[in-house]
Design a protein around this motif. Structure first.
Motif, PDB file in Angstrom:
ATOM      1  N   SER A 233       0.824  -1.202   0.000  1.00 52.37           N
ATOM      2  CA  SER A 233       0.000   0.000   0.000  1.00 52.37           C
ATOM      3  C   SER A 233       0.858   1.252   0.000  1.00 52.37           C
ATOM      4  CB  SER A 233      -0.916  -0.002   1.232  1.00 52.37           C
ATOM      5  OG  SER A 233      -1.623   1.213   1.343  1.00 52.37           O
TER       6      SER A 233
ATOM      7  N   GLN B 100       0.993  -4.723   6.363  1.00 54.25           N
ATOM      8  CA  GLN B 100       1.304  -5.733   5.349  1.00 54.25           C
ATOM      9  C   GLN B 100       2.690  -6.334   5.584  1.00 54.25           C
ATOM     10  OE1 GLN B 100       0.329  -3.051   1.905  1.00 54.25           O
ATOM     11  NE2 GLN B 100      -0.477  -4.954   1.047  1.00 54.25           N
TER      12      GLN B 100
ATOM     13  N   ILE C 150      -3.334  -0.497  -2.842  1.00 55.40           N
ATOM     14  CA  ILE C 150      -2.983  -1.913  -2.757  1.00 55.40           C
ATOM     15  C   ILE C 150      -3.095  -2.591  -4.120  1.00 55.40           C
ATOM     16  CG2 ILE C 150      -3.674  -4.135  -1.772  1.00 55.40           C
ATOM     17  CD1 ILE C 150      -4.514  -2.594   0.746  1.00 55.40           C
TER      18      ILE C 150
END
Length: 214
Positions: free
Chosen positions: A154, A163, A203
């Protein structure tokens, strides 16, 4: 930036095949959730397809509804379980498609065989994504297009940190490098992105890639 090939975690093709054979029923049953989230982005990108179209790592066939009528569709996947689900999808949609089990690193087609080569959410699982992108380039006609819909790290810092923290666990479960940068892979393969668009907190990335013409 994405990790260089030497640092890029990867499972073997056999491990990936086994994992996705096992996961195919779940993908088929719950694919509607992903469709609700990103279906409109797939539609925007894959509606560009024309002529002889190849869907690489087609999975259960979530791209199929978004290809225009009239394309001559061929689709490949490493997993027989995924491909069986894709065959059911073609029956539901009334599509005439050529479905084949194949390794994306060694596509069973001649050079310049397709006007459009498409793939979605796949480079994250390929053991050697750069080699696969070069194979996509090889089978794409010089005047064609490579259409990629991918996810990656992202561009929102807090989401990216999450993430990164979860990435090792997610890779162990799904063989998926979900915090890589897909545009870096395209550049590493020696290809040029003609158009790029990011959605959902940066994303998901849609790319129109020009074949090299080699």
């Amino acid at each position: 930036m994405s990790a260089p090939a030497t640092d890029r975690p990867a499972k073997s093709p056999e491990e990936v095949r086994e994992l996705y054979d096992e996961q195919a029923p779940r993908f088929e049953r719950f694919g509607w959730i992903e469709e609700r989230l990103v279906g409109r982005y797939r539609e925007r990108l894959f509606s560009r397809a024309r002529g002889r179209t190849l869907d690489v790592a087609c999975g259960t066939g979530p791209n199929f509804p978004h290809f225009p009528e009239g394309v001559a569709l061929t689709a490949v996947d490493l997993s027989e379980g995924m491909l069986a689900a894709a065959e059911r999808r073609t029956a539901e949609l009334g599509l005439d498609a050529d479905l084949r089990v194949a390794d994306a690193e060694d596509l069973p087609f001649e050079d310049d065989s397709f006007d459009t080569v498409a793939s979605a959410l796949s480079t994250c699982t390929f053991p050697d994504p750069v080699a696969v992108l070069r194979e996509m380039d090889r089978v794409c006609a010089p005047d064609g297009e490579i259409l990629l819909f991918e996810h990656g790290r992202s561009d929102v810092a807090a989401v990216a940190r999450l993430q990164d923290w979860l990435a090792p666990r997610h890779f162990r479960r799904m063989a998926c490098r979900w915090n890589q940068e897909p545009t870096d892979l395209v550049a590493e393969a020696g290809l040029s992105v003609e158009r790029v668009r990011r959605n959902v907190l940066g994303i998901f990335t849609s790319m129109v890639v020009a074949p090299s013409g080699d």
